[in-house]
Design a protein around this motif. Structure first.
Motif, PDB file in Angstrom:
ATOM      1  N   LYS A  83      37.285 -29.881   5.500  1.00  0.00           N
ATOM      2  CA  LYS A  83      35.965 -29.475   5.980  1.00  0.00           C
ATOM      3  C   LYS A  83      35.850 -27.957   6.079  1.00  0.00           C
TER       4      LYS A  83
ATOM      5  N   LEU B 265      34.796 -26.947   2.708  1.00  0.00           N
ATOM      6  CA  LEU B 265      33.365 -27.215   2.530  1.00  0.00           C
ATOM      7  C   LEU B 265      32.519 -26.158   3.221  1.00  0.00           C
TER       8      LEU B 265
ATOM      9  N   LEU C 112      27.497 -28.911   4.085  1.00  0.00           N
ATOM     10  CA  LEU C 112      28.326 -29.918   3.415  1.00  0.00           C
ATOM     11  C   LEU C 112      29.245 -30.651   4.391  1.00  0.00           C
TER      12      LEU C 112
ATOM     13  N   ALA D 235      34.591 -36.044   2.625  1.00  0.00           N
ATOM     14  CA  ALA D 235      34.925 -34.610   2.541  1.00  0.00           C
ATOM     15  C   ALA D 235      35.759 -34.346   1.287  1.00  0.00           C
TER      16      ALA D 235
ATOM     17  N   ARG E 237      33.490 -34.409  -1.710  1.00  0.00           N
ATOM     18  CA  ARG E 237      32.621 -33.240  -1.780  1.00  0.00           C
ATOM     19  C   ARG E 237      33.379 -31.983  -2.204  1.00  0.00           C
ATOM     20  N   VAL E 238      34.626 -31.860  -1.755  1.00  0.00           N
ATOM     21  CA  VAL E 238      35.436 -30.717  -2.198  1.00  0.00           C
ATOM     22  C   VAL E 238      35.570 -30.743  -3.714  1.00  0.00           C
TER      23      VAL E 238
ATOM     24  N   CYS F  94      32.881 -27.979  -4.678  1.00  0.00           N
ATOM     25  CA  CYS F  94      33.601 -26.715  -4.475  1.00  0.00           C
ATOM     26  C   CYS F  94      34.547 -26.364  -5.616  1.00  0.00           C
TER      27      CYS F  94
END
Length: 332
Positions: free
Chosen positions: A61, A64, A71, A97, A100-101, A105
């Protein structure tokens, strides 16, 4: 840890753990708990699971948040800065998480498959809610790959992005935990296994790391930086590493006088790359080696005439190499 060990006035004491440093603190604690050598106490293993699970979630996190704090929210569209600062929101689960990374990212980031994190999360939940009865081996095998993955994630994907005001503290945290990595038996085994970089594959010899003490610094026969496969500490070029292992410098030797502990190599011809290093007693009866950190070849001793590290003595009684014997005979 982030907070100083020095006593403070309680009125002035502060708890300061921004996201990246908070995750690193959990990670540092995990490393300390697991670095007990062969027999890690059961209580250490329990807290290692809890702290590693917290480290995973916090570090993912934190990554993020460096891209976009929204995010971190379960529903990014509901992001509110004031609520975010005070923690009054629902954050995404660790599995989301991770997704999403990778999606938002750093698609090139190497993160373990979800099953590894699922197993860690399940054991954490058991510790929190129903208790755990498992062998120490089970816990170590479960935590080791996740710890390895998070250490790589921090080093390659997180630290390069940390802001200036936090980067020093983050680097200091990594420096504190590196010496303990060589004491985590299963981490060393994992990082030295054939599935990872193997020091015996494509390398000539291996020396002990000056930071974590693991025999995990491969010699490759060139002037690239010698780097530990376990804690990733760099020792510099073969010449730099030789002086580092000798715990002195050319300047100090020149000032103090006496014989130099760093020598030139008869075998490869490189200058100032040979010194005495600890031998791996698991595979050798000797306690030390006179080793060239460029070519990885052991020498038997130092020629008493040319002061090179040599592979053999032409005249053992006088400790003369063949070149010096020939020169002496010609002059005679």
């Amino acid at each position: 840890m982030s907070n100083s060990d020095e006593p403070e006035d309680l009125d002035d004491a502060r708890v300061n753990f921004p996201p990246v440093l908070n995750g690193l603190d959990y990670l540092e604690s995990t490393v300390k708990l697991l670095s007990g050598g062969e027999d890690v106490p059961p209580q250490n293993l329990k807290y290692a699971v809890l702290h590693l699970a917290a480290a995973v979630e916090t570090l993912l996190k934190a990554r993020l948040a460096l891209k976009d704090p929204a995010l971190v929210w379960a529903d990014s569209s509901e992001y509110n800065e004031a609520k975010h600062r005070t923690g009054h929101f629902t954050s995404c689960k660790w599995a989301e998480a991770r997704k999403r990374v990778l999606r938002e990212c750093a698609p090139e980031t190497t993160l373990l498959a979800p099953r590894y994190f699922n197993a860690l999360a399940a054991m954490r939940n058991r510790f929190a809610h129903v208790g755990v009865q498992e062998s120490a081996l089970t816990v170590e095998v479960l935590t080791t790959p996740v710890l390895d993955n998070m250490l790589d994630f921090v080093r390659t994907d997180l630290l390069p992005l940390v802001e200036t005001d936090e980067v020093t503290a983050a680097e200091e945290a990594m420096e504190r935990l590196r010496p303990a990595l060589g004491k985590i038996r299963r981490l060393v085994d994992l990082r030295m296994s054939p599935s990872k970089e193997s020091p015996s594959k494509g390398h000539i010899s291996v020396i002990a790391c000056r930071t974590c003490a693991a025999f995990a610094v491969p010699i490759s026969g060139d002037n690239t930086t010698l780097t530990c496969l376990v804690c990733h500490t760099g020792m510099g070029t073969p010449r730099d590493a030789a002086w580092d292992c000798a715990e002195t410098s050319a300047h100090e030797v020149g000032q103090d006088g006496g014989d130099s502990p760093v020598l030139s190599c008869e075998h490869c011809g490189e200058e100032e790359t040979v010194t005495r290093v600890p031998a791996d007693t698991a595979v050798s009866k000797a306690e030390e080696r006179l080793l060239c950190l460029f070519c990885g070849v052991d020498s038997v001793g130092v020629c008493s005439f040319c002061f090179r590290a040599v592979l053999s003595f032409a005249i053992p009684e006088s400790e003369m190499c063949s070149d010096c014997v020939e020169t002496t005979l010609r002059n005679f």
